[in-house]
Design a protein around this motif. Structure first.
Motif, mmCIF file in Angstrom:
data_model
loop_
_atom_site.group_PDB
_atom_site.id
_atom_site.type_symbol
_atom_site.label_atom_id
_atom_site.label_comp_id
_atom_site.label_asym_id
_atom_site.label_seq_id
_atom_site.Cartn_x
_atom_site.Cartn_y
_atom_site.Cartn_z
ATOM 1 N N GLY A 59 0.819 -1.223 0.000
ATOM 2 C CA GLY A 59 0.000 0.000 0.000
ATOM 3 C C GLY A 59 0.844 1.259 0.000
ATOM 4 O O GLY A 59 1.766 1.406 -0.795
ATOM 5 N N VAL A 60 0.550 2.154 0.944
ATOM 6 C CA VAL A 60 1.236 3.453 0.988
ATOM 7 C C VAL A 60 2.711 3.334 1.360
ATOM 8 O O VAL A 60 3.467 4.284 1.177
ATOM 9 C CB VAL A 60 0.535 4.442 1.958
ATOM 10 C CG1 VAL A 60 -0.872 4.744 1.483
ATOM 11 C CG2 VAL A 60 0.531 3.902 3.364
ATOM 12 N N PHE A 61 3.129 2.179 1.879
ATOM 13 C CA PHE A 61 4.520 1.981 2.269
ATOM 14 C C PHE A 61 5.371 1.361 1.159
ATOM 15 O O PHE A 61 6.557 1.113 1.343
ATOM 16 C CB PHE A 61 4.594 1.100 3.519
ATOM 17 C CG PHE A 61 3.864 1.713 4.683
ATOM 18 C CD1 PHE A 61 4.391 2.798 5.360
ATOM 19 C CD2 PHE A 61 2.634 1.228 5.062
ATOM 20 C CE1 PHE A 61 3.713 3.377 6.412
ATOM 21 C CE2 PHE A 61 1.937 1.796 6.119
ATOM 22 C CZ PHE A 61 2.480 2.875 6.794
ATOM 23 N N ALA A 62 4.784 1.123 0.005
ATOM 24 C CA ALA A 62 5.484 0.494 -1.112
ATOM 25 C C ALA A 62 6.580 1.401 -1.661
ATOM 26 O O ALA A 62 6.438 2.619 -1.697
ATOM 27 C CB ALA A 62 4.502 0.146 -2.217
ATOM 28 N N LYS A 63 7.664 0.760 -2.086
ATOM 29 C CA LYS A 63 8.746 1.457 -2.787
ATOM 30 C C LYS A 63 8.751 0.920 -4.211
ATOM 31 O O LYS A 63 8.901 -0.269 -4.429
ATOM 32 C CB LYS A 63 10.084 1.208 -2.103
ATOM 33 C CG LYS A 63 10.114 1.821 -0.721
ATOM 34 C CD LYS A 63 11.450 1.642 -0.062
ATOM 35 C CE LYS A 63 11.407 2.265 1.331
ATOM 36 N NZ LYS A 63 12.648 2.065 2.038
ATOM 37 N N PHE A 64 8.587 1.831 -5.161
ATOM 38 C CA PHE A 64 8.387 1.442 -6.557
ATOM 39 C C PHE A 64 9.628 1.650 -7.406
ATOM 40 O O PHE A 64 10.475 2.484 -7.102
ATOM 41 C CB PHE A 64 7.249 2.274 -7.175
ATOM 42 C CG PHE A 64 5.949 2.142 -6.450
ATOM 43 C CD1 PHE A 64 5.234 0.956 -6.490
ATOM 44 C CD2 PHE A 64 5.425 3.201 -5.743
ATOM 45 C CE1 PHE A 64 4.016 0.824 -5.842
ATOM 46 C CE2 PHE A 64 4.221 3.093 -5.094
ATOM 47 C CZ PHE A 64 3.513 1.906 -5.141
ATOM 48 N N ASN A 65 9.667 0.934 -8.526
ATOM 49 C CA ASN A 65 10.671 1.186 -9.550
ATOM 50 C C ASN A 65 10.332 2.461 -10.317
ATOM 51 O O ASN A 65 11.205 3.218 -10.700
ATOM 52 C CB ASN A 65 10.726 0.007 -10.531
ATOM 53 C CG ASN A 65 11.341 -1.213 -9.895
ATOM 54 O OD1 ASN A 65 12.450 -1.158 -9.392
ATOM 55 N ND2 ASN A 65 10.614 -2.322 -9.903
ATOM 56 N N PHE A 66 9.044 2.660 -10.546
ATOM 57 C CA PHE A 66 8.541 3.834 -11.261
ATOM 58 C C PHE A 66 7.476 4.485 -10.375
ATOM 59 O O PHE A 66 6.300 4.109 -10.452
ATOM 60 C CB PHE A 66 7.937 3.429 -12.610
ATOM 61 C CG PHE A 66 8.887 2.637 -13.478
ATOM 62 C CD1 PHE A 66 9.932 3.257 -14.134
ATOM 63 C CD2 PHE A 66 8.755 1.262 -13.601
ATOM 64 C CE1 PHE A 66 10.813 2.527 -14.918
ATOM 65 C CE2 PHE A 66 9.617 0.515 -14.381
ATOM 66 C CZ PHE A 66 10.656 1.162 -15.031
ATOM 67 N N PRO A 67 7.857 5.437 -9.539
ATOM 68 C CA PRO A 67 6.919 5.998 -8.561
ATOM 69 C C PRO A 67 5.622 6.560 -9.125
ATOM 70 O O PRO A 67 4.618 6.581 -8.429
ATOM 71 C CB PRO A 67 7.727 7.114 -7.915
ATOM 72 C CG PRO A 67 9.150 6.716 -8.101
ATOM 73 C CD PRO A 67 9.180 5.993 -9.409
ATOM 74 N N THR A 68 5.595 6.932 -10.377
ATOM 75 C CA THR A 68 4.373 7.495 -10.949
ATOM 76 C C THR A 68 3.517 6.439 -11.633
ATOM 77 O O THR A 68 2.493 6.771 -12.219
ATOM 78 C CB THR A 68 4.707 8.604 -11.965
ATOM 79 O OG1 THR A 68 5.523 8.070 -12.988
ATOM 80 C CG2 THR A 68 5.391 9.771 -11.292
ATOM 81 N N SER A 69 3.916 5.146 -11.576
ATOM 82 C CA SER A 69 3.144 4.097 -12.254
ATOM 83 C C SER A 69 1.924 3.702 -11.459
ATOM 84 O O SER A 69 1.794 3.922 -10.293
ATOM 85 C CB SER A 69 4.027 2.882 -12.501
ATOM 86 O OG SER A 69 4.447 2.299 -11.287
#
Length: 69
Positions: A59-69
């Motif tokens: 959820g809100v704690f996720a770290k993404f490769n592409f933050p805007t995806s």
């Protein structure tokens, strides 16, 4: 849900090259267990698959490769 490793075979979190299949393998660690998300021919698609799983699991704690995806 940590940051990507600098020594990994891909610059994307959760994505690594898997020689036996000659494809990109995606994994994510959740509740102390590694979950395999699949194999991909394209590492961008693999990184996006990781992002989808991270969003669902963290959820809100996720770290993404592409933050805007």
């Amino acid at each position: 849900n940590s940051n990507s490793h600098k020594d990994g075979s891909s610059q994307y979190k959760g994505v690594s090259w898997y020689p036996p299949t000659q494809r990109w393998r995606v994994t994510i660690k959740y509740q102390g267990r590694q979950k395999y998300l699949g194999y991909f021919d394209d590492k961008i698609e693999a990184a996006l698959a990781y992002d989808v799983a991270a969003r669902e699991l963290f959820g809100v704690f996720a770290k993404f490769n592409f933050p805007t995806s």
